[in-house]
Design a protein around this motif. Structure first.
Motif, short mmCIF file in Angstrom:
data_model
loop_
_atom_site.label_atom_id
_atom_site.label_comp_id
_atom_site.label_asym_id
_atom_site.label_seq_id
_atom_site.Cartn_x
_atom_site.Cartn_y
_atom_site.Cartn_z
N ILE A 114 1.03 -1.22 0.26
CA ILE A 114 0.05 0.16 0.01
C ILE A 114 0.51 0.74 0.32
O ILE A 114 0.19 2.65 -0.41
N ILE A 157 -5.61 1.14 5.53
CA ILE A 157 -6.83 1.08 5.85
C ILE A 157 -7.31 0.47 6.75
O ILE A 157 -6.97 -0.16 7.25
N GLU A 189 -10.47 -0.98 7.95
CA GLU A 189 -12.00 -1.80 8.11
C GLU A 189 -12.51 -1.46 9.54
O GLU A 189 -11.88 -2.73 10.59
N ARG A 208 -15.22 1.36 4.79
CA ARG A 208 -13.97 1.16 5.01
C ARG A 208 -13.54 2.49 4.59
O ARG A 208 -13.84 3.57 3.78
N ASP A 224 -9.59 3.73 3.15
CA ASP A 224 -8.72 3.56 2.50
C ASP A 224 -8.34 4.82 2.47
O ASP A 224 -8.55 5.47 1.07
N SER A 282 -4.73 5.05 1.27
CA SER A 282 -3.37 4.33 1.41
C SER A 282 -3.07 5.44 0.34
O SER A 282 -3.74 5.67 -0.64
N SER A 308 -3.79 4.12 -3.68
CA SER A 308 -5.42 4.23 -4.13
C SER A 308 -5.37 5.32 -4.18
O SER A 308 -5.87 5.75 -5.28
#
Length: 178
Positions: A148, A153, A155, A160, A162, A164, A167
């Motif tokens: 990542i 991240i 969850e 969730r 994200d 990162s 992403s």
């Protein structure tokens, strides 16, 4: 009768007995360990299902699979399951107990994935944030995944987040492709 129905009935009875004896949290740990061992050691399922293996050996094996020092109630429960010839369902019973306990005690499972190991202080901060959002207790699992690149991240339940670097880079790449 359906395996799910039977498993939940046994799990409910165990949860009620454990709550009455005020050992429900300890039995929860035993059942989590037992359920995890069925997943981690696939041969356990085959061994317990083997009709040639004596009940005593199955009982000893299941007690060992329940952890280092399982509660007396856990041992009694395993003996009852074997006496009733329901050992083929004990994995489902353990999973059902874990599910029922979490629901009753409002325990939420969360997972934090980071590119590098985080400090205990950072992990605790994330746990507190999730607990304030969910009004429950959080069982937190952390994972290090260098793929990542950076960020994290988070969850829990159906949520969730994200944040990162991977992403974000993918989002930029997708925007440039348009």
């Amino acid at each position: 009768m359906d395996i799910g129905v039977i498993s939940v009935r046994y799990a409910r009875a165990l949860l009620k007995s454990a709550a009455d004896a005020k050992v429900d949290a300890q039995v929860y740990q035993d059942m989590m360990t037992l359920a995890k061992n069925f997943v981690d050691v696939p041969l356990l399922r085959q061994t317990i299902d083997n009709p040639m293996l004596s009940k005593d050996k199955k009982e000893s094996l299941l007690i060992t699979a329940a952890g280092e020092k399982p509660m007396a109630l856990t041992k009694t429960f395993i003996a009852l399951v074997l006496k009733e010839d329901r050992e083929n369902m004990i994995q489902f019973m353990a999973n059902s107990y874990v599910t029922l306990y979490r629901k009753q005690k409002n325990v939420i499972r969360g997972k934090l994935t980071t590119a590098a190991r985080v400090s205990a202080q950072t992990e605790q901060k994330m746990r507190k944030m999730v607990e304030s959002q969910t009004q429950g207790t959080v069982e937190f699992e952390t994972e290090v995944n260098p793929d990542i690149i950076g960020g994290f991240i988070l969850e829990y339940d159906t949520y969730r987040m994200d944040a990162s670097v991977k992403s974000k880079l993918n989002n930029i790449l997708n925007t440039l492709k348009k």
